[in-house]
Structure formats: structure tokens, C-alpha cells
Motif scaffolding. Sequence first.
Motif, PDB file in Angstrom:
ATOM      1  N   ILE A 149     -42.031 -74.065   1.243  1.00  0.00           N
ATOM      2  CA  ILE A 149     -42.602 -73.088   2.167  1.00  0.00           C
ATOM      3  C   ILE A 149     -42.372 -71.695   1.581  1.00  0.00           C
ATOM      4  O   ILE A 149     -41.240 -71.340   1.257  1.00  0.00           O
ATOM      5  CB  ILE A 149     -41.961 -73.195   3.556  1.00  0.00           C
ATOM      6  N   ILE A 150     -43.449 -70.924   1.426  1.00  0.00           N
ATOM      7  CA  ILE A 150     -43.373 -69.623   0.771  1.00  0.00           C
ATOM      8  C   ILE A 150     -43.649 -68.522   1.780  1.00  0.00           C
ATOM      9  O   ILE A 150     -44.549 -68.632   2.594  1.00  0.00           O
ATOM     10  CB  ILE A 150     -44.414 -69.521  -0.372  1.00  0.00           C
ATOM     11  N   VAL A 159     -39.034 -68.080  10.735  1.00  0.00           N
ATOM     12  CA  VAL A 159     -39.291 -69.525  10.626  1.00  0.00           C
ATOM     13  C   VAL A 159     -38.197 -70.191   9.799  1.00  0.00           C
ATOM     14  O   VAL A 159     -37.680 -71.259  10.160  1.00  0.00           O
ATOM     15  CB  VAL A 159     -40.685 -69.778  10.012  1.00  0.00           C
ATOM     16  N   PHE A 160     -37.809 -69.567   8.671  1.00  0.00           N
ATOM     17  CA  PHE A 160     -36.752 -70.133   7.831  1.00  0.00           C
ATOM     18  C   PHE A 160     -35.439 -70.254   8.611  1.00  0.00           C
ATOM     19  O   PHE A 160     -34.733 -71.258   8.505  1.00  0.00           O
ATOM     20  CB  PHE A 160     -36.530 -69.262   6.588  1.00  0.00           C
ATOM     21  N   ALA A 166     -32.501 -75.739  13.258  1.00  0.00           N
ATOM     22  CA  ALA A 166     -32.958 -77.063  13.670  1.00  0.00           C
ATOM     23  C   ALA A 166     -32.313 -78.160  12.834  1.00  0.00           C
ATOM     24  O   ALA A 166     -31.949 -79.224  13.342  1.00  0.00           O
ATOM     25  CB  ALA A 166     -34.480 -77.147  13.561  1.00  0.00           C
ATOM     26  N   ALA A 167     -32.158 -77.902  11.528  1.00  0.00           N
ATOM     27  CA  ALA A 167     -31.577 -78.912  10.633  1.00  0.00           C
ATOM     28  C   ALA A 167     -30.124 -79.193  10.975  1.00  0.00           C
ATOM     29  O   ALA A 167     -29.619 -80.295  10.737  1.00  0.00           O
ATOM     30  CB  ALA A 167     -31.692 -78.445   9.181  1.00  0.00           C
ATOM     31  N   GLU A 184     -46.215 -79.900   8.518  1.00  0.00           N
ATOM     32  CA  GLU A 184     -45.504 -81.038   7.921  1.00  0.00           C
ATOM     33  C   GLU A 184     -44.433 -80.568   6.944  1.00  0.00           C
ATOM     34  O   GLU A 184     -43.369 -81.191   6.830  1.00  0.00           O
ATOM     35  CB  GLU A 184     -46.479 -81.978   7.224  1.00  0.00           C
ATOM     36  N   LEU A 185     -44.690 -79.466   6.226  1.00  0.00           N
ATOM     37  CA  LEU A 185     -43.669 -78.920   5.328  1.00  0.00           C
ATOM     38  C   LEU A 185     -42.431 -78.488   6.109  1.00  0.00           C
ATOM     39  O   LEU A 185     -41.302 -78.688   5.661  1.00  0.00           O
ATOM     40  CB  LEU A 185     -44.234 -77.728   4.556  1.00  0.00           C
ATOM     41  N   VAL A 186     -42.649 -77.891   7.274  1.00  0.00           N
ATOM     42  CA  VAL A 186     -41.524 -77.473   8.124  1.00  0.00           C
ATOM     43  C   VAL A 186     -40.739 -78.699   8.585  1.00  0.00           C
ATOM     44  O   VAL A 186     -39.503 -78.724   8.524  1.00  0.00           O
ATOM     45  CB  VAL A 186     -42.033 -76.657   9.328  1.00  0.00           C
ATOM     46  N   ALA A 187     -41.450 -79.726   9.048  1.00  0.00           N
ATOM     47  CA  ALA A 187     -40.779 -80.948   9.501  1.00  0.00           C
ATOM     48  C   ALA A 187     -39.984 -81.582   8.368  1.00  0.00           C
ATOM     49  O   ALA A 187     -38.838 -82.022   8.553  1.00  0.00           O
ATOM     50  CB  ALA A 187     -41.822 -81.931  10.040  1.00  0.00           C
ATOM     51  N   SER A 188     -40.580 -81.636   7.176  1.00  0.00           N
ATOM     52  CA  SER A 188     -39.894 -82.217   6.020  1.00  0.00           C
ATOM     53  C   SER A 188     -38.650 -81.416   5.652  1.00  0.00           C
ATOM     54  O   SER A 188     -37.601 -81.982   5.331  1.00  0.00           O
ATOM     55  CB  SER A 188     -40.859 -82.277   4.829  1.00  0.00           C
ATOM     56  N   ALA A 189     -38.768 -80.077   5.702  1.00  0.00           N
ATOM     57  CA  ALA A 189     -37.622 -79.229   5.381  1.00  0.00           C
ATOM     58  C   ALA A 189     -36.484 -79.447   6.370  1.00  0.00           C
ATOM     59  O   ALA A 189     -35.313 -79.495   5.985  1.00  0.00           O
ATOM     60  CB  ALA A 189     -38.046 -77.757   5.377  1.00  0.00           C
TER      61      ALA A 189
END
Length: 463
Positions: A149-150, A159-160, A166-167, A184-189
Motif C-alpha cells: 500500500i503506497i 489508514v496505516f 487492527a493487526a 484487499e491489500l488492507v485486509a492482507s496487511a
Amino acid sequence: MPMRTLDPNFSSLLLESMADGVFTLDEQGRITSWNPSIERITGYSAQEAIGQPCALLNFTECFKESCPTGITECGILTYGRLDGRECFLRHKEGHDVPVIKSARLVRDEQGIIKGVVETVTDLTELQKARHEAEEAARRLGEIHRFDRIIGKSHAMQQVFSAIEAAAASEATILVQGESGTGKELVASAIHHHSARKGMPFVTVNCSALSETLLESELFGHVKGAFTGAIRDRVGRFEEADGGTIFLDEIAEISPFIQVKLLRVVQEREIERVGESRKRRIDIRIIAASNKDLLQQVQQGAFREDLFYRLKVFPILIPPLRERKEDIPCLVTHFIELQNRKTGLVIKGATKTSMRILMDYPWPGNARELENAIEHAFVLCAGDYIDVFDLPVEIRRFAYRPAPLKDGGPPAPSGWFAKPLTRDLLMNLLDECVWNKAEVGRRLGVSRTAVWKYMKKWEIPLRK
């Protein structure tokens, strides 16, 4: 003209005051003088060094890869000088010191070798500064990037931070954002930075399947549950046991599936289709939607109780048009990806093309930008992506003219009309070798409309 000689006392003071380390060798390669700076750099006192060979310092490089055993094998006799060789010397305490080494062979008036003068510049502080700069650049990259995510905008930094929070928890997450924003990138991260990172990460697109197929996909089924169920099948919830399941486009699920999903969220239990046995599952649920779920609840299209169960920790990804300062970072990232993929070495985008990319509203968000860069790679013949390497719809949007007041052609439909100026039209005419039909195609207007603009601004038909 006779050569002037320095007072020996002044020469001694000069050597002692120099910041660089200086030492001399006799014709046999033994150290004959040793200034205070070389004492500081090497740790050896003058008493310890004088009379010792140059190999005492164990330079990692000289004329060859390492110092020879004696001066007769040293390249200084052959070449007479060594300029600015960056290497390491071995400190008395055993650690390596980064230095720049230079050397000169000294001869008398008859050409007889009298010895060697060597200077050593300590690079410890410079190397420290280099490391600090590299670390700062690395940290800057981390600030602008979270996994794939850039973004450097304030919105993406939020967001970061939300991803990190969340993690660190087990809360159910609801990610909302337009298509192409990277849900999906956010969910994966979140998954890959959580305690479940070694366990499965399972993705289900809820809009891709009918109600019946989605039920079987999520919950599994037993043999004979329906026509075609010739064997037992494990569902995606069970596949994700111990890990994370990502339910994309959650707003598209039917009321029936919403009821079943509510039970899973509340009880962490599932029943396979055609079976009454309850199965316990240990999963983290992350849901995502490109629709406003609260609005869906208010319209009666989504269950309110499920909505509040899913949005324990909501994350909203802003669209690209609201964080345009991220576009240059994304363009650089996508160019790097395409360079690796295609083997090309495109260095970046021209100022004009970058201005167009910054002006475009990106309804497809980062995914559309990535596709635009991939399109540009197909056409780009130089080192930099230029205007006419970009997709035509992006170019037409950038060059969209406003309508003439005297009943001229209307501008094509779009988010806004960027006024066509005389200078812009002149530039386009030059680029198209005054081919008005080509200018019209790039503007998205007719050849006649181009002629009307030229007439209005008193531009000659031919240059």
C-alpha cells in the motif's frame, strides 16, 4: 630558481596540526614518522609504530587487494603514487576503520628513492552520516508504504495507523472504499501483521456467486445435500480456521446469507449445507464493501444487527482524487513494477504527463492508475512516459475544451471542463503538425470545432 626549504620546526608543527593522518616510510618500507592524527586514527602511538612496516595497518586495499609483505613488492615503486583509494585499515583494538589512503614516492635530485609519504583520511563520521541518510531514506519509505500500500498523504498515514491498530487486535474489521482503492491489500496487511500471520488468509468475493453457490462456498456441504453434491466439501470458513477470512463486497449478500453470517460472527460456529452438526471455528473476519453500508441499512437492504457486528473497527480508504499528493509515489511504484515485469528501464513520467495524471479524477482509483501505466509501457519508446503514451480517455479529459459563447461546439461530458486556451491549442497544432482532424481527436471534438476555435483566436489555418 632555487627551491626554498621550510624551517624544520615549522614542518614538524605543520604535520602535528594536520587533521589527516600522515606517516613516512624509508626506502626499506619501515615507518620513520607518525603524526598525532594517525595515532588517533589507528590507536598506535609513535613509539609503537616507528620502525614497523606499513603492513602494521593491514589496509584492505592498496595497489592490489591487500598490502604486500614488503615494500619491494609494493606497487608504489612501479607507479610512484596512489590517489584517493577508499579502503579500511585495522585499528590497534582489532576493528576496521574506513579511510581514504594516498601515497607518494619521494626521490632526491639524483632520482634516488628516499622513502614514501602516506596520508590517511578518517571516513568514520562520513560513513556514519551515510548510514544515517540511508536509514532516514528507509524510514521515509516505510512512512510512505505499508506492505504493497503506497501513500504519503495524511489520509493514508491514518489508514496505516488503523492497519497497525487492527493487526494488534482480534476485532472484526469493516473496510470501506470505492472500487480500486485497495481494500484487499488492507485486509492482507492486517492479517500478515497480526498474530495469525502464519495461518490461512482466505478471500471470498461475495458478489461473484449466486445465493446457493455462495452458501456452499462459505459453509461447505455434505454429500447429497443437493443435486451435484457427490462428496463432502469443506467451506471457506473452515479453510480459514486459525486464520483470517476476507469477505469482499459484503453488501451484495442476500438476506438469507446475512442471517447465516450473523450467526457465524456471533457464535463462531457454522453448519455445512445439508448437515445439522455445528462446527466450531477460530477465525478473524474482515469484511469490505464499495458501498456505504450504513446507507444500505437505512434503505433496508442490509441487516442493522449484522452491520454493527461487522463494523467493530471500521477503516475507510479515501479515493485517489481526494489524496492526489499520493499520485507521484504511485506512478513511481507502478513504473518500477512494470520495469521488473517487462525488462524495460523507463525512468519516470514527463512533467506534462504527470500534470495530466494529477488533474485526472481517477474514478477507478489506484487500479485504474496502474492500468494506465501498464498501457503507457506498451507505447513508450523513450526513457520517460509522455502525454501520448497515456490512455486516450485520460488525454481527452485533460484537453477537454469549454464551449464557445457564440454557439460553438459543446464540450464532451465529464467531471469538469478544462478551458481550452489559445496557447494550448497552438501547442496541440504543433504536436499534430497542424493536422486539425488529429487535434480534434485528441480534444474529443470535430475538425470543424477546431477550425472555429482557430478562427476565434485568429490562428492561421497553416503555420
